[in-house]
Design a protein around this motif. Sequence first.
Motif, PDB file in Angstrom:
ATOM      1  N   GLU A   1       0.979  -1.237   0.015  1.00 42.08           N
ATOM      2  CA  GLU A   1       0.020   0.466   0.305  1.00 42.08           C
ATOM      3  C   GLU A   1       0.693   1.626   0.225  1.00 42.08           C
ATOM      4  OE1 GLU A   1      -2.593   0.103   3.092  1.00 42.08           O
ATOM      5  OE2 GLU A   1      -3.725  -1.643   2.432  1.00 42.08           O
ATOM      6  N   ALA A   2       1.382   1.149   0.873  1.00 48.73           N
ATOM      7  CA  ALA A   2       3.034   2.773   1.026  1.00 48.73           C
ATOM      8  C   ALA A   2       3.814   2.859  -0.617  1.00 48.73           C
ATOM      9  CB  ALA A   2       3.858   2.041   1.881  1.00 48.73           C
ATOM     10  N   VAL A   3       3.916   1.964  -1.343  1.00 50.21           N
ATOM     11  CA  VAL A   3       4.454   2.038  -2.214  1.00 50.21           C
ATOM     12  C   VAL A   3       3.601   2.471  -3.095  1.00 50.21           C
ATOM     13  CG1 VAL A   3       6.819   0.674  -1.378  1.00 50.21           C
ATOM     14  CG2 VAL A   3       5.085  -0.182  -2.647  1.00 50.21           C
ATOM     15  N   THR A   4       2.970   1.789  -3.854  1.00 50.90           N
ATOM     16  CA  THR A   4       1.313   1.691  -4.735  1.00 50.90           C
ATOM     17  C   THR A   4       0.524   3.185  -4.176  1.00 50.90           C
ATOM     18  OG1 THR A   4       0.275   0.511  -3.342  1.00 50.90           O
ATOM     19  CG2 THR A   4       2.075  -0.387  -5.149  1.00 50.90           C
ATOM     20  N   ALA A   5       0.683   3.273  -3.315  1.00 48.33           N
ATOM     21  CA  ALA A   5      -0.060   5.002  -2.699  1.00 48.33           C
ATOM     22  C   ALA A   5       0.120   5.679  -4.042  1.00 48.33           C
ATOM     23  CB  ALA A   5      -0.292   5.252  -1.332  1.00 48.33           C
ATOM     24  N   PRO A   6      -0.297   6.906  -4.084  1.00 49.15           N
ATOM     25  CA  PRO A   6      -0.040   7.986  -4.977  1.00 49.15           C
ATOM     26  C   PRO A   6       0.726   9.279  -4.261  1.00 49.15           C
ATOM     27  CG  PRO A   6      -2.094   8.038  -4.555  1.00 49.15           C
ATOM     28  CD  PRO A   6      -2.069   7.426  -4.361  1.00 49.15           C
ATOM     29  N   HIS A   7       1.571   9.966  -5.190  1.00 46.08           N
ATOM     30  CA  HIS A   7       2.004  11.283  -4.244  1.00 46.08           C
ATOM     31  C   HIS A   7       1.487  12.016  -3.093  1.00 46.08           C
ATOM     32  CE1 HIS A   7       5.835  10.544  -5.707  1.00 46.08           C
ATOM     33  NE2 HIS A   7       5.512  10.476  -6.802  1.00 46.08           N
ATOM     34  N   PRO A   8       1.777  12.924  -1.661  1.00 45.76           N
ATOM     35  CA  PRO A   8       0.673  12.921  -1.434  1.00 45.76           C
ATOM     36  C   PRO A   8       0.258  15.068  -2.197  1.00 45.76           C
ATOM     37  CG  PRO A   8       2.987  13.406  -0.322  1.00 45.76           C
ATOM     38  CD  PRO A   8       2.640  12.016  -1.347  1.00 45.76           C
ATOM     39  N   TYR A   9       1.261  14.607  -2.945  1.00 47.14           N
ATOM     40  CA  TYR A   9       0.732  16.081  -3.272  1.00 47.14           C
ATOM     41  C   TYR A   9       1.191  15.553  -5.456  1.00 47.14           C
ATOM     42  CZ  TYR A   9       2.680  17.477   1.102  1.00 47.14           C
ATOM     43  OH  TYR A   9       3.084  17.742   2.468  1.00 47.14           O
ATOM     44  N   PRO A  10       0.222  16.595  -5.684  1.00 42.33           N
ATOM     45  CA  PRO A  10       0.201  16.805  -7.161  1.00 42.33           C
ATOM     46  C   PRO A  10       2.210  17.189  -7.812  1.00 42.33           C
ATOM     47  CG  PRO A  10      -1.959  18.237  -6.623  1.00 42.33           C
ATOM     48  CD  PRO A  10      -0.843  18.251  -5.732  1.00 42.33           C
ATOM     49  N   ARG A  11       2.156  16.872  -9.273  1.00 43.20           N
ATOM     50  CA  ARG A  11       2.820  17.124  -9.046  1.00 43.20           C
ATOM     51  C   ARG A  11       3.789  18.521  -9.313  1.00 43.20           C
ATOM     52  NH1 ARG A  11       7.536  17.893 -10.424  1.00 43.20           N
ATOM     53  NH2 ARG A  11       8.981  16.625 -11.296  1.00 43.20           N
ATOM     54  N   TRP A  12       2.555  19.314  -9.591  1.00 42.77           N
ATOM     55  CA  TRP A  12       2.829  20.538  -9.904  1.00 42.77           C
ATOM     56  C   TRP A  12       3.488  21.353  -8.271  1.00 42.77           C
ATOM     57  CZ3 TRP A  12       0.680  24.255  -6.211  1.00 42.77           C
ATOM     58  CH2 TRP A  12      -0.495  24.308  -6.778  1.00 42.77           C
ATOM     59  N   VAL A  13       3.150  20.711  -7.643  1.00 39.20           N
ATOM     60  CA  VAL A  13       3.972  21.096  -6.298  1.00 39.20           C
ATOM     61  C   VAL A  13       5.469  20.958  -5.797  1.00 39.20           C
ATOM     62  CG1 VAL A  13       3.574  20.712  -3.487  1.00 39.20           C
ATOM     63  CG2 VAL A  13       1.524  20.681  -5.135  1.00 39.20           C
ATOM     64  N   ALA A  14       5.408  19.454  -6.463  1.00 40.38           N
ATOM     65  CA  ALA A  14       7.040  19.149  -6.483  1.00 40.38           C
ATOM     66  C   ALA A  14       7.983  20.614  -7.001  1.00 40.38           C
ATOM     67  CB  ALA A  14       7.548  17.990  -7.306  1.00 40.38           C
ATOM     68  N   THR A  15       6.801  20.764  -8.454  1.00 42.35           N
ATOM     69  CA  THR A  15       7.330  21.886  -9.476  1.00 42.35           C
ATOM     70  C   THR A  15       8.301  23.318  -8.195  1.00 42.35           C
ATOM     71  OG1 THR A  15       6.876  20.977 -11.797  1.00 42.35           O
ATOM     72  CG2 THR A  15       7.761  23.094 -11.524  1.00 42.35           C
ATOM     73  N   LEU A  16       6.955  23.564  -8.098  1.00 48.37           N
ATOM     74  CA  LEU A  16       7.627  24.678  -7.027  1.00 48.37           C
ATOM     75  C   LEU A  16       8.252  24.573  -5.849  1.00 48.37           C
ATOM     76  CD1 LEU A  16       5.247  27.287  -5.446  1.00 48.37           C
ATOM     77  CD2 LEU A  16       4.221  25.526  -4.578  1.00 48.37           C
ATOM     78  N   GLY A  17       8.395  23.001  -5.158  1.00 45.04           N
ATOM     79  CA  GLY A  17       9.448  23.179  -4.823  1.00 45.04           C
ATOM     80  C   GLY A  17      11.753  23.080  -5.070  1.00 45.04           C
ATOM     81  N   TRP A  18      10.931  23.062  -6.546  1.00 44.43           N
ATOM     82  CA  TRP A  18      12.118  22.616  -6.716  1.00 44.43           C
ATOM     83  C   TRP A  18      12.620  24.175  -7.183  1.00 44.43           C
ATOM     84  CZ3 TRP A  18      15.498  19.351  -5.670  1.00 44.43           C
ATOM     85  CH2 TRP A  18      14.681  17.949  -5.886  1.00 44.43           C
ATOM     86  N   ALA A  19      11.620  25.155  -7.390  1.00 45.69           N
ATOM     87  CA  ALA A  19      11.460  26.889  -8.135  1.00 45.69           C
ATOM     88  C   ALA A  19      12.019  27.288  -6.953  1.00 45.69           C
ATOM     89  CB  ALA A  19      10.196  26.802  -8.750  1.00 45.69           C
ATOM     90  N   LEU A  20      10.882  27.153  -5.721  1.00 44.77           N
ATOM     91  CA  LEU A  20      10.898  28.387  -4.047  1.00 44.77           C
ATOM     92  C   LEU A  20      12.837  27.724  -3.698  1.00 44.77           C
ATOM     93  CD1 LEU A  20      10.108  29.632  -2.279  1.00 44.77           C
ATOM     94  CD2 LEU A  20       9.240  27.612  -1.022  1.00 44.77           C
ATOM     95  N   LEU A  21      12.908  26.668  -4.423  1.00 44.11           N
ATOM     96  CA  LEU A  21      14.435  26.201  -3.591  1.00 44.11           C
ATOM     97  C   LEU A  21      15.418  27.396  -5.094  1.00 44.11           C
ATOM     98  CD1 LEU A  21      17.141  24.654  -1.904  1.00 44.11           C
ATOM     99  CD2 LEU A  21      16.162  23.441  -3.557  1.00 44.11           C
TER     100      LEU A  21
END
Length: 436
Positions: free
Chosen positions: A118-138
Amino acid sequence: MRPLGPRVPDDAHVQQVLDLCMRVGEVLLSSGESAGETTDTMMRVAAACGLATVEVDITFTSITVSCHRGRAAAPVTSMRLVRHRSLDLTRLAEVAKIVDRVEHGEIDAEDASAVLTEAVTAPHPYPRWVATLGWALLAGSIALLLGAAPITALAAFMVTALIDRIGRILNRWGLPSFFQQVTGGMIATGSGLAMFAGGVLPAGTQPSLVVAAGITVLLSGLSVVGTVQDAISGYYVTAAGRAAEIALLSAGLLTGVVLALKIGLAFGLTLQVAGPLPQGPGWYGIAVFASAVGAAAFSLAGYARLRPLLAAGTAGAAGWAAYGALRQLVDLGPVAATGVAAVVVGIASGLLRRGGRVAPLVVILAGITPLLPGLTAYRGFYQLAVEGLADGLVTVTLALAIGLALAAGVTFGDFVTRPWVRRRAPGNTTNEHPRQ
């Protein structure tokens, strides 16, 4: 009658436990965990499930587990290849919780396998654009950390978001990581040149910091810490493999930046390297805050939840606070100051390991990100492209030394806070050491 060997459960249970160990090891190794920590975790899971005579061998992309059953039955061996590497800190934290529950006897191997699935097949807790936001904010935080004006930090934010989205497309097409690094380096440098030429970033705003911030983000994905940990722990084959990977990806980044600078020179455009970091208590406070935001942003890009975000931000702020104080008050060199600051981050990760609430790797990877030598690397790349080979190699070597100091410092800090645990095989009075 003398026993033929250690008593073990039936074949089905052995296979089930080994499969659980392999899947746990796969998640840890693909997330950037060191071979030593991955091996130790797998052996603890096996012992908790009743298999005390298990050997684990990790060689960069392969994991082999064998259960010895004496002379009564043949050993059971399983192997798995780790072909894909991804940053999912939430998945890593969930696996750590499962391991803890297994060790405390709350769930058996069968239930642990189901929960792990269940843990490895569960979707990410956030949408993919949130990850993009994280890299950009970094990237924006790193630019502020280096003394950039707000408009330059905004430019770094936008350029890094573009790099991440294009990189996602290239990854979907199956483009090798080397060429993705080349592309990222060209976009970061080319965008800075274009904005400078178009007047979006005047010369006084230090447009080269856009490139330096982008380089820092691209460097943050390299497993430098895991490589040094593997070498120190005696996993030399894995360390050599990871070192070759880092060298190749760094060469790709160098190629992309130098190509873009050469193209800019052909059109009469250059991005002069920004000067030394600002000084003073006012800037120091801004830098510590930017470090906290940058470390938390890295964790956000890795899909970490709220508690790891706070822990990562605290570690990032503590690391940079130590670095800035050593540079301004003691006038320590960049390599030594970085190493000491990394020890602070390593101690924080070790304390969290004892608390068991946040995965230490989350704190390590995020906490050292503000200390990565993005500006030094860009200065070396610029010198290689414009000023000459000798000066460029010296500066690139300095950037490499800073990276090694980061990894060694974190490893030492984590080691001194780790509980001393003696592991002995049945009937053996000597300590076991990892071997490959």
